[in-house]
Enzyme design. Structure first.
Site, PDB file in Angstrom:
ATOM      1  CB  THR A  82      -0.923   0.015   1.246  1.00 19.72           C
ATOM      2  OG1 THR A  82      -1.966  -0.932   1.055  1.00 19.72           O
ATOM      3  CG2 THR A  82      -1.540   1.378   1.468  1.00 19.72           C
ATOM      4  CG  HIS A 198      -5.524  -6.154   3.754  1.00 19.78           C
ATOM      5  ND1 HIS A 198      -4.785  -7.233   4.195  1.00 19.78           N
ATOM      6  CD2 HIS A 198      -4.651  -5.156   3.535  1.00 19.78           C
ATOM      7  CE1 HIS A 198      -3.506  -6.891   4.250  1.00 19.78           C
ATOM      8  NE2 HIS A 198      -3.393  -5.636   3.852  1.00 19.78           N
TER       9      HIS A 198
HETATM   10  C1  GP9 Z   1      -3.021  -0.585   6.344  1.00 19.34           C
HETATM   11  C2  GP9 Z   1      -3.480  -0.747   4.954  1.00 19.34           C
HETATM   12  C3  GP9 Z   1      -2.944  -2.040   4.348  1.00 19.34           C
HETATM   13  O1  GP9 Z   1      -3.285   0.609   6.995  1.00 19.34           O
HETATM   14  O2  GP9 Z   1      -3.332   0.373   4.182  1.00 19.34           O
HETATM   15  O3  GP9 Z   1      -1.646  -1.992   3.886  1.00 19.34           O
HETATM   16  P1  GP9 Z   1      -1.028  -3.205   3.012  1.00 19.34           P
HETATM   17  O4  GP9 Z   1      -0.943  -4.403   3.929  1.00 19.34           O
HETATM   18  O5  GP9 Z   1      -1.969  -3.483   1.882  1.00 19.34           O
HETATM   19  O6  GP9 Z   1       0.292  -2.728   2.548  1.00 19.34           O
HETATM   20 MN    MN Z   2      -2.771  -2.518   0.187  1.00 22.88          MN
END
Ligand code: GP9
Ligand code: MN
Length: 424
Positions: A82, A198
C-alpha cells in the site's frame, strides 16, 4: 550531490511528456478525490462468478459517460505494498526495491501532490480507518505536505464488529468520513484508503452479498465476497457525493493498489481465469483497474499501457498545472508523448510490444518468447528500465530533491503539520 541531481534532471526533462491540449486544465480548480482500492486487481472487473457480476458498480463505471477506464494499467509496488502505491501516486518516484520508503525515507524532501496543490490554494486530507502510525503515515504525510490526516482516532463509535485487522470496514468508514469531508475547505485534494478487501479476505458472512468462489483455496474464494462488499461501499459513497454536488465539481480517481492474490495461489487462479498462470500470465495479472472521472470529460476505455508512476503528471495536467519543472519519473497517460514502457520494481517490464519477465523477453501480444532479431529493441527497453529505476533510487536514497527546488515551489516544511485530534 549537484552532479547527481543534474543527471536526474536531464533524464526527467528528456522523459517529459507535454500535456494533451484536449485534456489540459479540464479539471482546473476542481476538488480531487482519490479512492485507493485495496487489493483490487483488474481481473475482477467485468468478471462473472456463477453468472453474477462481482463488482457491478465498478463495472458500471467502465461505461460511464464521463469516466475513462484504463484496462492496461499496472501496479508497480514491491514490499512496501500500500505504501509503495501511495508513494508513487504522490511523488511520481518509485518505491524502493526493499522495504518501504514511507518507513525509511519520511525525513526526505518531497515535491508531492499535496504540497504542490497546497501552494495553489488546495486543502489536503487522507482518510483511513487504521492507526496513523501504520506504514509510518503520520510522519510521511507531513513531508508530503498533507494538511489533514484523519486516521482511526477521528472515527467515533465504530461497532467493534466492524473493525478488521487493518481498520474500519469500508461501509462505516465512508459513512463516518462524511462530517470529516464536510469540514474541509474547497478545493480539496482527498484520498480515501479502504481496507475491507485485504488479505485474508474474511468478513462477517451475514454482510456478504455474493457466494464465495469454489476453487477450494480459501483466500481466493473469499476475495470475491470482500471485493463485492468494497464495491457496494463505494457505490453508497458515490450516492452521497452525487447528493451533495461534490460529484459535479470533483475529479475522481480510483486505482487498485497492488495484487490481492499472490503467486502462492496460482493453482486456484488458474480456475478463476481459465488458463495456466505462466510467468507471462502472472505479469499480466499485475493489472489493476484505473478510473479517472472528470465532470464534462468524454468517457471510454483507454488501452494505453501505464502504471502508478504516471498518475501524478496525469492529474496535474488535468488540473492545468504543467509538470515540466518537476522531477517525476512517470508521464501523463493522456499525453501523445506518454511512455508506454511500464517498469516493475524488480527490473522486469511490460509494454504493448515487448515484455521482460524473469530474464526472458516476450511478445506482449502473443505471450511467446521472442526471436533474436527483436532482442535488440528489448535490450534497449531493459536498459531504459534499469536507468529509470536507478535514477529514481538515487533521488530517494540520496534525498536529492533537497538540492533542487522548482521555480516558484516553496519547500514543504513537515513542522507545519499536526494530525493529532484535539477536539475530544
Ligand atoms: C493498512 C493498509 C494495508 O493501513 O493500508 O496496507 P497493506 O498491507 O496493503 O500494505
Ligand atoms: Mn494494500
Amino acid at each position: 550531490s549537484s552532479d547527481e541531481i543534474t543527471e536526474v534532471v536531464n533524464f526527467t526533462q528528456a522523459n517529459y511528456a507535454k500535456p494533451n491540449p484536449e485534456y489540459f486544465g479540464i479539471g482546473k480548480g476542481m476538488n480531487v478525490i482519490y479512492f485507493h482500492l485495496e487489493s483490487i486487481q483488474n481481473f475482477v472487473i467485468n468478471y462473472s462468478l456463477n453468472g453474477e457480476e462481482v463488482t457491478p458498480f465498478l463495472n458500471s463505471l467502465t461505461q460511464d459517460e464521463n469516466t475513462l477506464y484504463f484496462n492496461n494499467f499496472f501496479h508497480q509496488t514491491a514490499q512496501g505494498k500500500t505504501s509503495d502505491a501511495e508513494f508513487m501516486i504522490e511523488n511520481s518516484l518509485y518505491g524502493l526495491s526493499r522495504g518501504s520508503a514511507f518507513t525509511t525515507k519520511s525525513g526526505n524532501s518531497y515535491q508531492a501532490a499535496p504540497g504542490i496543490l497546497g501552494q495553489q490554494g488546495y486543502t489536503s486530507a487522507v482518510f483511513h480507518g487504521n492507526a496513523g502510525s501504520f506504514w509510518n503515515r503520520n510522519e510521511m504525510y507531513k513531508s508530503l505536505g498533507y494538511t489533514n490526516f484523519f486516521d482511526e482516532s477521528y472515527y467515533d463509535d465504530v461497532d467493534p464488529e466492524q473493525m478488521t485487522g487493518y481498520g474500519i470496514m469500508d461501509k462505516p468508514f465512508f459513512q463516518k468520513s462524511v462530517p470529516l469531508l464536510n469540514s474541509l475547505k474547497q478545493p480539496f485534494y482527498a484520498k480515501f484508503i479502504t481496507v475491507s478487501n485485504h488479505y485474508p479476505y474474511t468478513m462477517n458472512q451475514e454482510e456478504t452479498s455474493i457466494e464465495p468462489a469454489t476453487t477450494e483455496d480459501k483466500s481466493v474464494d473469499n476475495y470475491f465476497q470482500t471485493a463485492r462488499y468494497a464495491d457496494e461501499a463505494l457505490n453508497n459513497f458515490f450516492d452521497y457525493l452525487k447528493k451533495t454536488g461534490l460529484y459535479d465539481n470533483s475529479i475522481i480517481i480510483m486505482y487498485g493498489d497492488h495484487y490481492g492474490i499472490s503467486e502462492n495461489h496460482n493453482t486456484a487462479m488458474e480456475k478463476v481465469i481459465g488458463k495456466e498462470v505462466t510467468p507471462f500470465e502472472s505479469a499480466a495479472l499485475q493489472r489493476v483497474p484505473l478510473f479517472i472521472r472528470v465532470p464534462g470529460q468524454k468517457g471510454g476505455t483507454i488501452e494505453e499501457y501505464g502504471g502508478q508512476i504516471d498518475l501524478l503528471p496525469t492529474l496535474l495536467h488535468l488540473l492545468g498545472i504543467d509538470t515540466k519543472k518537476y522531477i517525476q519519473f512517470g508521464t501523463d497517460l493522456l499525453s501523445e508523448d506518454h511512455n508506454e514502457l511500464v517498469p516493475f520494481r524488480n527490473g522486469d517490464f511490460v509494454s504493448p510490444t515487448i515484455s521482460s519477465i524473469d530474464e526472458k523477453f516476450y511478445n506482449s501480444k502473443t505471450g511467446k518468447v521472442i526471436q533474436d532479431e527483436q532482442t535488440i529493441e528489448a535490450k534497449r527497453l531493459l536498459d531504459k528500465v534499469t536507468t529509470t529505476l536507478s535514477l529514481s533510487d538515487k533521488v530517494v536514497n540520496g534525498d536529492l530533491l533537497r538540492f533542487y527546488t522548482p521555480k516558484n515551489f516553496k519547500p514543504i516544511d513537515p513542522n507545519d503539520y499536526f494530525y493529532t485530534r484535539t477536539d475530544n
